[in-house]
Structure formats: structure tokens, C-alpha cells
Design a protein around this motif. Sequence first.
Motif, PDB file in Angstrom:
ATOM      1  N   ARG A   1       0.728  -1.349   0.055  1.00 49.15           N
ATOM      2  CA  ARG A   1      -0.191  -0.209   0.227  1.00 49.15           C
ATOM      3  C   ARG A   1       0.903   1.258   0.011  1.00 49.15           C
ATOM      4  O   ARG A   1       0.766   2.304  -0.774  1.00 49.15           O
ATOM      5  CB  ARG A   1      -0.916  -0.079   1.120  1.00 49.15           C
ATOM      6  N   LEU A   2       2.087   1.141   0.884  1.00 48.16           N
ATOM      7  CA  LEU A   2       2.875   2.457   0.997  1.00 48.16           C
ATOM      8  C   LEU A   2       3.457   2.511  -0.199  1.00 48.16           C
ATOM      9  O   LEU A   2       3.800   3.579  -0.859  1.00 48.16           O
ATOM     10  CB  LEU A   2       3.819   2.265   2.076  1.00 48.16           C
ATOM     11  N   GLY A   3       4.062   1.609  -0.689  1.00 49.48           N
ATOM     12  CA  GLY A   3       4.951   1.808  -2.035  1.00 49.48           C
ATOM     13  C   GLY A   3       4.065   1.981  -3.231  1.00 49.48           C
ATOM     14  O   GLY A   3       4.609   2.847  -4.152  1.00 49.48           O
TER      15      GLY A   3
ATOM     16  N   PRO B   1      20.117  -1.658  -6.118  1.00 44.78           N
ATOM     17  CA  PRO B   1      20.006  -1.473  -7.549  1.00 44.78           C
ATOM     18  C   PRO B   1      18.793  -1.450  -8.158  1.00 44.78           C
ATOM     19  O   PRO B   1      18.227  -1.004  -9.211  1.00 44.78           O
ATOM     20  CB  PRO B   1      20.575  -3.244  -7.682  1.00 44.78           C
ATOM     21  N   GLY B   2      17.706  -1.653  -7.084  1.00 42.39           N
ATOM     22  CA  GLY B   2      16.242  -1.580  -7.673  1.00 42.39           C
ATOM     23  C   GLY B   2      15.766  -0.247  -7.912  1.00 42.39           C
ATOM     24  O   GLY B   2      16.253   0.765  -8.073  1.00 42.39           O
ATOM     25  N   ALA B   3      14.282  -0.188  -7.657  1.00 36.87           N
ATOM     26  CA  ALA B   3      13.504   1.215  -7.814  1.00 36.87           C
ATOM     27  C   ALA B   3      13.738   1.904  -6.791  1.00 36.87           C
ATOM     28  O   ALA B   3      13.793   3.233  -6.706  1.00 36.87           O
ATOM     29  CB  ALA B   3      12.353   0.767  -8.549  1.00 36.87           C
ATOM     30  N   LEU B   4      12.944   1.228  -5.757  1.00 35.81           N
ATOM     31  CA  LEU B   4      12.730   1.908  -4.322  1.00 35.81           C
ATOM     32  C   LEU B   4      13.063   0.907  -3.255  1.00 35.81           C
ATOM     33  O   LEU B   4      12.693  -0.067  -3.470  1.00 35.81           O
ATOM     34  CB  LEU B   4      11.249   2.593  -4.123  1.00 35.81           C
ATOM     35  N   ALA B   5      13.532   1.536  -2.234  1.00 36.40           N
ATOM     36  CA  ALA B   5      13.406   0.680  -0.560  1.00 36.40           C
ATOM     37  C   ALA B   5      12.736   1.187   0.301  1.00 36.40           C
ATOM     38  O   ALA B   5      12.732   2.426   0.564  1.00 36.40           O
ATOM     39  CB  ALA B   5      14.975   0.613  -0.555  1.00 36.40           C
ATOM     40  N   VAL B   6      12.089   0.400   1.054  1.00 36.98           N
ATOM     41  CA  VAL B   6      11.213   0.933   2.256  1.00 36.98           C
ATOM     42  C   VAL B   6      12.044   0.094   3.352  1.00 36.98           C
ATOM     43  O   VAL B   6      12.212  -0.867   3.499  1.00 36.98           O
ATOM     44  CB  VAL B   6       9.767   0.570   2.094  1.00 36.98           C
TER      45      VAL B   6
ATOM     46  N   ASN C   1      14.412   5.161   0.106  1.00 40.02           N
ATOM     47  CA  ASN C   1      15.604   5.668  -0.590  1.00 40.02           C
ATOM     48  C   ASN C   1      15.421   5.289  -1.988  1.00 40.02           C
ATOM     49  O   ASN C   1      14.934   4.167  -2.318  1.00 40.02           O
ATOM     50  CB  ASN C   1      16.917   5.399  -0.108  1.00 40.02           C
ATOM     51  N   ILE C   2      15.866   6.243  -2.855  1.00 37.84           N
ATOM     52  CA  ILE C   2      15.869   5.844  -4.238  1.00 37.84           C
ATOM     53  C   ILE C   2      16.883   5.015  -4.582  1.00 37.84           C
ATOM     54  O   ILE C   2      18.140   4.938  -4.288  1.00 37.84           O
ATOM     55  CB  ILE C   2      15.984   7.086  -5.017  1.00 37.84           C
TER      56      ILE C   2
ATOM     57  N   SER D   1      17.159  -4.299  11.175  1.00 33.01           N
ATOM     58  CA  SER D   1      16.558  -3.697  10.465  1.00 33.01           C
ATOM     59  C   SER D   1      15.963  -4.286   9.358  1.00 33.01           C
ATOM     60  O   SER D   1      16.456  -5.625   8.994  1.00 33.01           O
ATOM     61  CB  SER D   1      17.466  -2.365   9.604  1.00 33.01           C
ATOM     62  N   VAL D   2      14.722  -3.895   8.709  1.00 33.27           N
ATOM     63  CA  VAL D   2      14.223  -4.562   7.624  1.00 33.27           C
ATOM     64  C   VAL D   2      13.977  -3.873   6.542  1.00 33.27           C
ATOM     65  O   VAL D   2      13.363  -2.850   6.498  1.00 33.27           O
ATOM     66  CB  VAL D   2      12.665  -5.133   8.391  1.00 33.27           C
ATOM     67  N   ALA D   3      14.401  -4.251   5.229  1.00 37.58           N
ATOM     68  CA  ALA D   3      14.412  -3.492   4.145  1.00 37.58           C
ATOM     69  C   ALA D   3      13.480  -4.154   3.321  1.00 37.58           C
ATOM     70  O   ALA D   3      13.613  -5.652   2.844  1.00 37.58           O
ATOM     71  CB  ALA D   3      15.523  -3.271   3.580  1.00 37.58           C
TER      72      ALA D   3
END
Length: 386
Positions: free
Chosen positions: A209-211, A263-268, A298-299, A329-331
Amino acid sequence: MIQDANKLFPKSSLPSIPMSSTSSPAATVVSAAGWYDRAKAVKEFDESKVGVKGLMDAGVNTIPPFFVHPPETLSDLKSVSESALEIPTVDLSAVEGSRAAVVEQIRQAASTVGFFQVVNHGIPEEVIRGTLAAVKAFHEQPGEERARVYRRESGKGVSYLSNVDLYQSKAASWRDTIQIRLGPALADWKDIPEVCRKEVVEWDKGVVRLGTMLFELLSEGLGLGADRLTKMGLVQGRVMAGHYYPPCPQPDLTVGLNSHTDPGALAVVLQDHIGGLQVRTKEGWIHVKPHPHALVINIGDLLQIISNEEYKSADHRVLANHTNEARVSVAVFLNPSERESLYGPLPELTSKEKPALYRNFTFNEFMTRFFKKELNGKSLTNFYRQ
């Protein structure tokens, strides 16, 4: 087979590290351990399947030499001053009344720092606390339980390992990780450790939902329709990394996570109260201080490329844990679901005045290259630059 960490790294076999004002700690370790077979030690550590947690359980009070970082890394870590500078914080509850203002806040953060925190993000506090506790519980199980899912093979739904770049890096980092594929298809339910299974799935629902909301706001910040990025499936390919940073007996000689960009698009990212995350800015490295109820966003490199560098990914790192309490931590990394599709700068964002800065590539090619190199900053985006 699980090997006894005490046999692999008995206290008496590790070199002592005398400190002097004329030599660096790293140089001292290399000198003290001239007999040290690094390749053999790394292989034995990996095959033990106990991770860094296993070393701590064995009672080591000196880190194995392959965890010691070179002088330039260690001196750079010490150069960070306690600064009042912080990454931007965005209140997502303002979207309903001032959407344009929130879009601008996120656009500004994404195009400069590449990092921001969000509050009032809609994920309940009990889900956040439960996720951190569950990931910690996995890592604090007996080594035999963790070892059941210890593997380095790519493509597995669940894997526990220490240092994704263990064999490529010049020095290892003091942390262990459990990775779980969340999407486009969730890893096999029975393969997800029971100790964290329900919590991880509940956490993922909130992240989706947040993404979705964040990609809509980021898309609008590029002057595109709100659904432009979500239509590319950027929320669908999700991987969770639950990092565990045990207390380190010599935190000034190593790191928790080496400097890199995602490397990806976005990290939460959900971090606990201990902290240790740092991001490189124009003003130098700054601490990403933990804030209650906030999530770090982060981008990633892919979004930098897709946006034709309107948005920027940023180098970040984690210090070795100097406290007596384990840090967690959990990404969740948000990636495309179609790995064989071509990705590159969006045509709407290129022109004669600003041509495409990167060539096209498949996401599968992109990620394969990432996992074949050590974590070392911007080399991945530089490889695809035209």
C-alpha cells in the motif's frame, strides 16, 4: 553440516590487535596474521552456516581478519561528525489536503538527497513492532534452526546468509541477513521460517500500500500521470532483507554494511532504535537518526535510470554495532515484476536538450551484474551510462 564456531575461530587462534599511534588497525591485523589463509577462512566461515551470530555465540572477542576493513575505509568512518543535518521527513497524512505540496517535498528529496523518511504512512505500530521482533527472533534461534535455510543460490524464495558479497568483497561486514521473496509470488509458505512467517506477510501488505502511494507521488513529481510507474510493475517484484547486526567486539575495525547504492527502484526500510545508518550527501556523510513511527525511503539505481537522473540514488552504509544490544533492520526492495523486459530512461523524460543518459537493459541482466560485484557504490549505474 554445521560446524562448531569455536573450532573454526577459537579465541586462542585469532591474532591479538595491539594499537599504536604509528600504524593503522587494519595494517596491524595484516601484520599480526601473516600466516592467515583468507580464502580458506572465508570458505570455512560460510560453510559453517552459523553467520556472525554464531561467532558471537562462540564467545569470540577478536574479529576474524577477513572482517577487518582497509585504512581508507576506517578513516572515512571516523571523519563523520555529529551533525544537526537530517534527511527530509514527509508527513503523508497531508496528501488528502495538500497533495501538490507533498509531491514537491518528495520530488525535492528524491532529486537531491535520494533519501527521506515518511511518517503517518498507514502501517500500524503493532505491525512495525511485530516485524522487528519476528526478524530478531529468527536470528536468535539456535544455529541449527537458522542453518536450515542457509544458502547462496540465487532464485530461492528464502535464504539466510552472511554477506551477499562475501566472496567478492575485500572485507566482510559484521551482519547476517534473512531474505524472503514477497512478490510477484510469495515464497513457498512452508519455506518461510515459522518464527517470522505471519509477521512478514502482514508487513508486506502495508509495504504494498505504501509503495503504491509513493510511486504515484514520485511519478507526479516527474510530471507524469500518477500511475506511470506503477503500470511498470515496480511494486510487484518485492524482496525483504531482514538484517541482524550483533554487537561487535571491535567495531572500529569493520562495518555493518559497506558503502553502496541499492540496485532496484525503491527501498522501504524499517530500522530499530539503535541506529547506525549513514547516507552520503553534498555536505558529507550524515547519520539517519531513528525516529519513532518513521520509515526510511531511498531511491534505487533503477529509478535513477528510469527518471533519466531526475531522481538520484545515494551511497549509504551501516556502522558496525558498538552497543551491547543486537541491532535489527528490515528493508523491502521494490523491483519490476518482468525481469526480461527492457528498462531505461522513460521516453517522456528525454529530449534533444536532455538525451537519454543510459542504454536499455533487461532487469535480469542488471541484477546479475549487481550480484557479481562487491558492494562499492555507483559502479552499476556507471556501467550502463551512454
